[in-house]
Design an enzyme around this catalytic site. Structure first.
Site, PDB file in Angstrom:
ATOM      1  N   PHE A 146       0.827  -1.202   0.000  1.00  0.00           N
ATOM      2  CA  PHE A 146       0.000   0.000   0.000  1.00  0.00           C
ATOM      3  C   PHE A 146       0.860   1.250   0.000  1.00  0.00           C
ATOM      4  O   PHE A 146       0.595   2.213  -0.708  1.00  0.00           O
ATOM      5  CB  PHE A 146      -0.909   0.033   1.238  1.00  0.00           C
ATOM      6  CG  PHE A 146      -2.061  -0.930   1.177  1.00  0.00           C
ATOM      7  CD1 PHE A 146      -2.528  -1.420  -0.037  1.00  0.00           C
ATOM      8  CD2 PHE A 146      -2.682  -1.353   2.344  1.00  0.00           C
ATOM      9  CE1 PHE A 146      -3.596  -2.302  -0.082  1.00  0.00           C
ATOM     10  CE2 PHE A 146      -3.749  -2.244   2.301  1.00  0.00           C
ATOM     11  CZ  PHE A 146      -4.203  -2.706   1.086  1.00  0.00           C
TER      12      PHE A 146
ATOM     13  N   LYS B 239       4.454   3.322   2.340  1.00  0.00           N
ATOM     14  CA  LYS B 239       5.390   3.258   3.472  1.00  0.00           C
ATOM     15  C   LYS B 239       5.502   4.623   4.149  1.00  0.00           C
ATOM     16  O   LYS B 239       5.082   5.659   3.605  1.00  0.00           O
ATOM     17  CB  LYS B 239       6.754   2.788   2.973  1.00  0.00           C
ATOM     18  CG  LYS B 239       7.423   3.684   1.955  1.00  0.00           C
ATOM     19  CD  LYS B 239       8.771   3.086   1.545  1.00  0.00           C
ATOM     20  CE  LYS B 239       9.461   3.919   0.488  1.00  0.00           C
ATOM     21  NZ  LYS B 239      10.748   3.299   0.092  1.00  0.00           N
ATOM     22  N   GLY B 240       6.065   4.611   5.337  1.00  0.00           N
ATOM     23  CA  GLY B 240       6.266   5.856   6.075  1.00  0.00           C
ATOM     24  C   GLY B 240       7.260   5.567   7.194  1.00  0.00           C
ATOM     25  O   GLY B 240       7.168   4.527   7.845  1.00  0.00           O
TER      26      GLY B 240
ATOM     27  N   PHE C  98       9.864   3.991   9.305  1.00  0.00           N
ATOM     28  CA  PHE C  98      10.564   2.695   9.228  1.00  0.00           C
ATOM     29  C   PHE C  98       9.594   1.566   8.947  1.00  0.00           C
ATOM     30  O   PHE C  98       9.902   0.402   9.164  1.00  0.00           O
ATOM     31  CB  PHE C  98      11.300   2.441  10.553  1.00  0.00           C
ATOM     32  CG  PHE C  98      12.205   3.572  10.931  1.00  0.00           C
ATOM     33  CD1 PHE C  98      11.809   4.503  11.878  1.00  0.00           C
ATOM     34  CD2 PHE C  98      13.397   3.761  10.275  1.00  0.00           C
ATOM     35  CE1 PHE C  98      12.614   5.581  12.201  1.00  0.00           C
ATOM     36  CE2 PHE C  98      14.218   4.834  10.578  1.00  0.00           C
ATOM     37  CZ  PHE C  98      13.826   5.758  11.549  1.00  0.00           C
ATOM     38  N   ALA C  99       8.402   1.904   8.506  1.00  0.00           N
ATOM     39  CA  ALA C  99       7.372   0.871   8.339  1.00  0.00           C
ATOM     40  C   ALA C  99       6.874   0.835   6.899  1.00  0.00           C
ATOM     41  O   ALA C  99       7.007   1.803   6.154  1.00  0.00           O
ATOM     42  CB  ALA C  99       6.200   1.154   9.274  1.00  0.00           C
ATOM     43  N   LYS C 100       6.332  -0.331   6.552  1.00  0.00           N
ATOM     44  CA  LYS C 100       5.665  -0.491   5.255  1.00  0.00           C
ATOM     45  C   LYS C 100       4.301  -1.084   5.540  1.00  0.00           C
ATOM     46  O   LYS C 100       4.109  -1.768   6.552  1.00  0.00           O
ATOM     47  CB  LYS C 100       6.473  -1.452   4.366  1.00  0.00           C
ATOM     48  CG  LYS C 100       7.826  -0.898   3.985  1.00  0.00           C
ATOM     49  CD  LYS C 100       8.546  -1.795   3.013  1.00  0.00           C
ATOM     50  CE  LYS C 100       9.812  -1.079   2.535  1.00  0.00           C
ATOM     51  NZ  LYS C 100      10.386  -1.731   1.365  1.00  0.00           N
ATOM     52  N   CYS C 101       3.361  -0.789   4.669  1.00  0.00           N
ATOM     53  CA  CYS C 101       2.004  -1.299   4.869  1.00  0.00           C
ATOM     54  C   CYS C 101       1.576  -2.137   3.674  1.00  0.00           C
ATOM     55  O   CYS C 101       1.735  -1.707   2.523  1.00  0.00           O
ATOM     56  CB  CYS C 101       1.024  -0.145   5.071  1.00  0.00           C
ATOM     57  SG  CYS C 101      -0.621  -0.723   5.552  1.00  0.00           S
TER      58      CYS C 101
ATOM     59  N   LYS D 269       0.906  -3.428   9.056  1.00  0.00           N
ATOM     60  CA  LYS D 269       2.029  -2.484   9.125  1.00  0.00           C
ATOM     61  C   LYS D 269       3.246  -3.270   9.604  1.00  0.00           C
ATOM     62  O   LYS D 269       3.191  -3.918  10.654  1.00  0.00           O
ATOM     63  CB  LYS D 269       1.713  -1.365  10.126  1.00  0.00           C
ATOM     64  CG  LYS D 269       1.773   0.027   9.538  1.00  0.00           C
ATOM     65  CD  LYS D 269       1.106   1.009  10.455  1.00  0.00           C
ATOM     66  CE  LYS D 269       2.058   2.033  10.960  1.00  0.00           C
ATOM     67  NZ  LYS D 269       1.390   3.079  11.759  1.00  0.00           N
TER      68      LYS D 269
ATOM     69  N   ASP E  62      -0.915  13.953  14.833  1.00  0.00           N
ATOM     70  CA  ASP E  62      -0.585  13.941  13.389  1.00  0.00           C
ATOM     71  C   ASP E  62      -1.829  13.729  12.540  1.00  0.00           C
ATOM     72  O   ASP E  62      -1.836  12.955  11.584  1.00  0.00           O
ATOM     73  CB  ASP E  62       0.466  12.845  13.102  1.00  0.00           C
ATOM     74  CG  ASP E  62       1.102  13.027  11.718  1.00  0.00           C
ATOM     75  OD1 ASP E  62       1.668  12.037  11.198  1.00  0.00           O
ATOM     76  OD2 ASP E  62       1.011  14.146  11.169  1.00  0.00           O
TER      77      ASP E  62
HETATM   78  C1  LIG Z   1      -7.712  -1.456  -0.205  1.00  0.00           C
HETATM   79  O1  LIG Z   1      -7.190  -0.617   0.826  1.00  0.00           O
HETATM   80  C2  LIG Z   1      -6.145   0.231   0.485  1.00  0.00           C
HETATM   81  C3  LIG Z   1      -5.636   0.320  -0.792  1.00  0.00           C
HETATM   82  C4  LIG Z   1      -4.582   1.215  -1.031  1.00  0.00           C
HETATM   83  C5  LIG Z   1      -4.031   1.269  -2.396  1.00  0.00           C
HETATM   84  O2  LIG Z   1      -4.593   0.704  -3.297  1.00  0.00           O
HETATM   85  N1  LIG Z   1      -2.863   1.920  -2.575  1.00  0.00           N
HETATM   86  C6  LIG Z   1      -2.246   1.962  -3.909  1.00  0.00           C
HETATM   87  C7  LIG Z   1      -1.504   3.274  -4.081  1.00  0.00           C
HETATM   88  C8  LIG Z   1      -0.810   3.288  -5.450  1.00  0.00           C
HETATM   89  N2  LIG Z   1       0.150   2.170  -5.548  1.00  0.00           N
HETATM   90  C9  LIG Z   1       0.855   2.213  -6.853  1.00  0.00           C
HETATM   91  C10 LIG Z   1      -0.544   0.876  -5.373  1.00  0.00           C
HETATM   92  C11 LIG Z   1      -1.273   0.791  -4.029  1.00  0.00           C
HETATM   93  C12 LIG Z   1      -4.075   2.006   0.001  1.00  0.00           C
HETATM   94  C13 LIG Z   1      -4.600   1.897   1.286  1.00  0.00           C
HETATM   95  C14 LIG Z   1      -5.622   0.985   1.533  1.00  0.00           C
HETATM   96  N3  LIG Z   1      -6.208   0.777   2.758  1.00  0.00           N
HETATM   97  C15 LIG Z   1      -5.683   0.946   4.019  1.00  0.00           C
HETATM   98  C16 LIG Z   1      -4.383   1.417   4.260  1.00  0.00           C
HETATM   99  C17 LIG Z   1      -3.995   1.588   5.580  1.00  0.00           C
HETATM  100  C18 LIG Z   1      -4.891   1.260   6.599  1.00  0.00           C
HETATM  101  C19 LIG Z   1      -6.157   0.762   6.315  1.00  0.00           C
HETATM  102  N4  LIG Z   1      -6.509   0.622   5.035  1.00  0.00           N
HETATM  103  C20 LIG Z   1      -4.235   1.539   7.810  1.00  0.00           C
HETATM  104  C21 LIG Z   1      -4.824   1.354   9.156  1.00  0.00           C
HETATM  105  N5  LIG Z   1      -3.010   2.016   7.551  1.00  0.00           N
HETATM  106  N6  LIG Z   1      -2.856   2.036   6.203  1.00  0.00           N
HETATM  107  C22 LIG Z   1      -1.686   2.555   5.637  1.00  0.00           C
HETATM  108  C23 LIG Z   1      -1.614   2.892   4.293  1.00  0.00           C
HETATM  109  C24 LIG Z   1      -0.433   3.406   3.772  1.00  0.00           C
HETATM  110 CL1  LIG Z   1      -0.364   3.789   2.102  1.00  0.00          CL
HETATM  111  C25 LIG Z   1       0.673   3.640   4.554  1.00  0.00           C
HETATM  112  C26 LIG Z   1       0.611   3.321   5.910  1.00  0.00           C
HETATM  113  C27 LIG Z   1       1.776   3.551   6.765  1.00  0.00           C
HETATM  114  C28 LIG Z   1       2.979   2.949   6.414  1.00  0.00           C
HETATM  115  C29 LIG Z   1       4.097   3.143   7.212  1.00  0.00           C
HETATM  116  C30 LIG Z   1       4.037   3.959   8.332  1.00  0.00           C
HETATM  117  C31 LIG Z   1       2.850   4.566   8.670  1.00  0.00           C
HETATM  118  C32 LIG Z   1       1.702   4.336   7.904  1.00  0.00           C
HETATM  119  C33 LIG Z   1       0.435   4.947   8.355  1.00  0.00           C
HETATM  120  N7  LIG Z   1      -0.030   5.977   7.656  1.00  0.00           N
HETATM  121  O3  LIG Z   1      -0.143   4.471   9.309  1.00  0.00           O
HETATM  122  C34 LIG Z   1      -0.566   2.783   6.459  1.00  0.00           C
END
Ligand SMILES: COc1cc(C(=O)NC2CCN(C)CC2)ccc1Nc1cc2c(cn1)c(C)nn2-c1cc(Cl)cc(-c2ccccc2C(N)=O)c1
Length: 299
Positions: free
Chosen positions: A32, A34-35, A37-40, A55, A149
């Protein structure tokens, strides 16, 4: 068994994950994002076929950058939460290389993608989202948690476009009444002036961030956006932003109240529910998923 090797070739993420404590086997699927030190990744429980957001944090990187306590804090805070507008914490486990956090999957991604696709949304839609963000943040503040955040990329959307607040990587707990936090290891996106000025900070930083989220959704760009981080920080410290004439008074009043430079002047989370922007028109209880791509038909 294949594994994902990242660009610096030090993190090894297997495509099969095993949580020994719950005897659960997961398969790692789509990456999905990264951010830090983690990938999702999307992960699936191979027995129940339930899908989650996994994560995955490299232990090597965590230890190298002294992030162990931060990870522990994120897990401790997130697993204690239970609210419809907070991403559900399912479980966590580890192996020799990584820590794995299993979280509620939000299939409509985050409000960042919605914003990129729509640019500006209607006040009607904004009422729907802002109301749910306030409900989630009110739950956090009532439990003495500051998120610190809040930003579009951490406001995830489920199939019904309901908001789920995620990423507790910068969250903290207020230990005593009146406590002002002095440190914040990380860089919030919608950072409040009191953090930049290294004064103490508390719940009010989340109110500031909600103000930035609401402004971005209705105006189409963040209030303090410039070409450089330095200039953005200068504008935040001077509280220098424009309220476009296109904004209706009730929306502008609520944004201006939240974007007060002095944290004491900002409304508390519960007071946001009394603003005319939310009380003068009905708050929608649902939105069609077409709102991800186009404005809803006016009634
Ligand atoms: C079908 O569900 C999803 C599809 C997509 C999708 O299709 N993305 C596409 C973007 C274009 N690329 C080329 C292909 C993939 C993204 C998120 C989804 N759902 C989703 C994501 C979620 C969560 C719940 N649901 C939760 C909860 N955390 N994260 C998440 C997502 C991301 Cl991108 C990074 C991080 C993240 C990674 C490292 C550090 C911190 C974090 C952090 N923000 O917590 C976390």
């Amino acid at each position: 068994m294949s594994s994902a090797r990242n660009d610096d070739k030090t993190i090894d993420i297997p495509d099969r994950l095993y949580d020994a404590s719950t005897k659960t086997n997961y398969k790692r699927l789509r990456f999905f994002g990264k951010g830090g030190f983690a990938k999702c990744y999307e992960i699936v429980d191979v027995v129940t076929n339930n899908v989650y957001a996994g994560k995955i944090v490299s232990k090597k990187l965590m230890i190298k950058h002294n992030q162990k306590e931060k990870m522990t804090q994120e897990i401790t805070i997130h697993k204690s939460l239970d609210h419809p507008n907070i991403v559900k914490f399912h479980s966590f486990f580890d192996d020799n290389n990584n820590v794995y956090i299993v979280l509620e999957l939000c299939k409509k991604r985050s409000m960042m993608e919605l914003h990129k696709r729509r640019k500006v949304i209607t006040e009607y839609e904004c009422r729907f989202y802002i109301y749910q963000i306030i409900q989630g943040v009110k739950y956090l503040h009532d439990h003495r948690i500051i998120h610190r955040d809040l930003k579009l990329g951490n406001l995830f959307l489920n199939d019904d476009l309901n908001v789920k607040i995620g990423d507790f990587g910068l969250a903290t707990r207020i230990e005593f009444e009146g406590e002002r936090k002095k440190t914040l290891c990380g860089t919030p996106n919608y950072i409040a002036p009191e953090i930049l000025n290294k004064k103490g900070h508390s719940y009010e930083v989340d109110i500031w961030s909600i103000g930035c989220v609401m402004y971005t959704l209705l105006v189409g760009q963040p209030p303090f956006e410039t070409k450089s981080l330095k200039d953005t920080y200068t504008k935040i410290k001077k509280c220098e932003y424009r309220v476009p004439n296109s904004l209706r008074k009730t929306a502008a009043d609520m944004i201006v109240a939240m974007l007060q430079s002095n944290p004491e002047k900002r409304p508390r989370i519960g007071q946001l529910l009394n603003f005319e922007f939310l009380t003068s028109s009905p708050v929608p209880t649902s939105l069609p998923s077409s709102c991800l791509t186009m404005a809803p038909r006016p009634d």
